[in-house]
Scaffold this motif. Sequence first.
Motif, mmCIF file in Angstrom:
data_model
loop_
_atom_site.group_PDB
_atom_site.id
_atom_site.type_symbol
_atom_site.label_atom_id
_atom_site.label_comp_id
_atom_site.label_asym_id
_atom_site.label_seq_id
_atom_site.Cartn_x
_atom_site.Cartn_y
_atom_site.Cartn_z
ATOM 1 N N GLU A 184 0.952 -7.181 -0.788
ATOM 2 C CA GLU A 184 -0.432 -7.498 -1.128
ATOM 3 C C GLU A 184 -0.885 -6.734 -2.375
ATOM 4 O OE1 GLU A 184 -2.646 -6.575 2.338
ATOM 5 O OE2 GLU A 184 -2.000 -8.353 3.459
ATOM 6 N N MET A 185 -0.482 -5.457 -2.467
ATOM 7 C CA MET A 185 -0.860 -4.678 -3.643
ATOM 8 C C MET A 185 -0.189 -5.217 -4.904
ATOM 9 S SD MET A 185 -3.080 -2.513 -2.691
ATOM 10 C CE MET A 185 -3.130 -1.516 -4.171
ATOM 11 N N GLU A 186 1.078 -5.653 -4.763
ATOM 12 C CA GLU A 186 1.748 -6.240 -5.923
ATOM 13 C C GLU A 186 1.057 -7.532 -6.345
ATOM 14 O OE1 GLU A 186 5.767 -6.693 -4.734
ATOM 15 O OE2 GLU A 186 6.316 -4.603 -5.163
ATOM 16 N N LEU B 132 3.668 -1.646 6.047
ATOM 17 C CA LEU B 132 3.741 -1.047 4.712
ATOM 18 C C LEU B 132 4.304 -2.041 3.705
ATOM 19 C CD1 LEU B 132 3.344 1.486 3.013
ATOM 20 C CD2 LEU B 132 5.640 2.220 3.669
ATOM 21 N N GLU B 133 5.371 -2.774 4.117
ATOM 22 C CA GLU B 133 5.918 -3.783 3.219
ATOM 23 C C GLU B 133 4.893 -4.870 2.912
ATOM 24 O OE1 GLU B 133 9.381 -5.195 5.130
ATOM 25 O OE2 GLU B 133 10.583 -3.401 4.721
ATOM 26 N N GLU C 156 7.877 1.280 16.756
ATOM 27 C CA GLU C 156 6.637 1.660 16.068
ATOM 28 C C GLU C 156 6.890 1.877 14.579
ATOM 29 O OE1 GLU C 156 2.596 2.329 15.891
ATOM 30 O OE2 GLU C 156 3.827 1.609 17.569
ATOM 31 N N ILE C 157 8.025 2.536 14.289
ATOM 32 C CA ILE C 157 8.369 2.759 12.874
ATOM 33 C C ILE C 157 8.603 1.440 12.171
ATOM 34 C CG2 ILE C 157 10.145 3.715 11.349
ATOM 35 C CD1 ILE C 157 10.417 6.038 13.302
ATOM 36 N N HIS C 158 9.312 0.514 12.843
ATOM 37 C CA HIS C 158 9.563 -0.801 12.231
ATOM 38 C C HIS C 158 8.260 -1.546 11.999
ATOM 39 C CE1 HIS C 158 13.822 -0.447 12.197
ATOM 40 N NE2 HIS C 158 13.977 -0.474 13.515
#
Length: 748
Positions: free
Chosen positions: A228-230, A222-223, A214-216
């Motif tokens: 996308e934000m970059e 998130l990555e 789940e964390i991965h």
Amino acid sequence: MEEGAGEAPGLGRSAASKDFRFYHMDLYDSQDRLQIFPEESTRMRREGVQAEMTHEPMRGGVKVKAPRDLGEEVDELVHLYGLEDDHELGDEFIEENTPRIEVSEYPSYMMMGSEQRDWRPTGEAAQGEDLGFMGWGSAGQCQDLREAYRYSHGRASEEYECYVIPEEEDEEEAADVFCVTCKTPIRASEKDQDEHKQHEVTPLSKALESAKDEIHKNMYKLEKQIIEMENFASHLEEVFITVEENFGRQEQNFESHYNEILETLAQKYEEKIQALGEKKKEKLEALYGQLVNCGENLDTCKELMETIEEMCHEEKVDFIKDAVAMADRLGKFLKTKTDEEISAQPDFEDQTLDFSDVEELMGSINTIPAPSAPVINPQAPNSATGSSVRVCWSLYSDDTVESYQLSYRPVQDGSPGKEQTEVTMTIKETYCSVTNLLPNTQYEFWVTAQNRAGLSPTSERAVYMTAPCPPIIKSKEIRSCEEAALISWESGNLNPVDSYTVELTQAETPGASGVTESVVGIPTCECLVQLQPRQNYTIYVRALNVGGPSARSEPATVHTTGSYFSLDEHTCHPRLTVSEDGLTVVRSERRGPAKEPVPSDAQFTRCAAVMGNLIPVRGRHYWEVEVDECLDYTVGVAFEDVPRQEDLGANRLSWCMRHAFASSRHKYEFLHNKMTPDIRITVPPKKIGILLDYENAKLSFFNVDISQHLYTFSCQLHQFVHPCFSLEKPGCLKIYNGISMPKHVTFY
């Protein structure tokens, strides 16, 4: 008495100097302890702690403190001897969470033996003894008192590292399961308790792996969001630069227009000033002429008046003579007409200024800036067909746009000297469906916006791709059994596609519609599909790329009533012929080949044999072969790499049943690696049933007409096999496949 022994636990060095004697005595809890301070000193400092000592018991005429907490005793000692101001102690207090120290854990130099309890100096000994600091012991003893204070407060000084070590708790059993409902790790023995009895539990390692997964996943999301934000920030920066360029260009446009207006106004000003100057000069010249003429007339009048006055003073005879001449002169002067009207009026004539051309120039200045560069969107899934694609774009600012110009061309394939034709379209909306395109082809698109101020910069180029052509199913190469089918097809596209999708329609009757099952993400032009036994299926194939799926292929029909395969003509010996349906092999009467054989590594060259298509499905497969009693034939199975220059059954890669007829005698052999068991068959079979069992690694032969089992090989089938057939004399073999397995075969 016992002398100081060793190091105190936790101090890290010798507890005290060698000249100091240690005594094992319980200074705090013993009921028989004595005062260790001189009586005089005790009385002098008793006033500071009077409230605490009023209720203490008396023992032997001396007031003895009741047993109290270790920290209180040490605090009292510090207070009595003024140690709270020492810079090493600081303003520290025992906190509630500080572990308490039992007497047994105290350093050895604070423990005194019972035999030395009454060591208080009395009498002359007390007077002759150096009391050191504040009347108690030596300076070393006071230093040890400070160390005891530090030890009781769990603090390490610069000289000692004193740590309060709490009592070790009993180690509990480690948690080995995870309660999903409570989301907490528990011991296996607790899961049957009432608190967790109805809860869902899972092994701790599995819960840990699930949490890691789940964390991965969240990290991956998130990555992805960061990327996308970059990208969005980079795009905003590009839009910012574009807006800045547009307004800079608009500023230059304004400056150019206003300079043009100023030049026009200056030109009109010069023209008007010049016209006014000419009119002024004309009026002044006219007025000056009138003024000169009036002056001349005035001088003439004055001269005549003076002459007449002089004549009046002359004699009569002279007067009459001059009067006649003067009268003529005066008559002529009076007859001369004098212009008494001003030819040029001094009033200013209002000049009408024509600013129509200036107003036109002012109107040409557009306050609406040119639009910024549009942002062309990436291709959306399923936005294309084989001949069209839907392109979308947008604007990130409040630009006024009248229309867009969309341009596109095929992507360069890298070959030099080949220029692709560009096509430009004018669009009112922010989307367009472009048609008449080639299937499975990449096109690059770019767009510009325009309004009255002009064109925007060109957007970035985006690559769109049309959907592929429908695949072509190879119906003759379909292989199936009761539980699966192997489907093959051709792509039909020049460029590679991303994947394929197989759609299945279970049809009880022809013409039924509706997709029963789909198999997606197939990377190659072949797929093994699991099916239900004794059913009819209609199969379609689609090709997919980033543009979307292609149209359906032409349908193919699969029957799961039994195993199905066809003969492979590429392996056929030149003397053999395979029928169109791929189920009959014939050897003609002619001894020589009908045509020269084409050299091929797949063809048999020694024996007149042919192989069927590979059976790449695990399970049980059954087919039958119709034979002639007088025919020399061989039937069985073989691996793909069976030698083509050897007879079937003459090696470890094939298992076969062979029949030879000579002199009215039938000879049957079950060959593998040139070996055969001694088996005699009394009833010659006219139809041979063959059962291939992958799971149990067996190959069985049957006489279908009388349901007789002939022989079973135990094979080492480390890979899939092909059916194989051979004819040593003219004749034919007819293969029946796709049939149900007889009951007598199911026992083997």
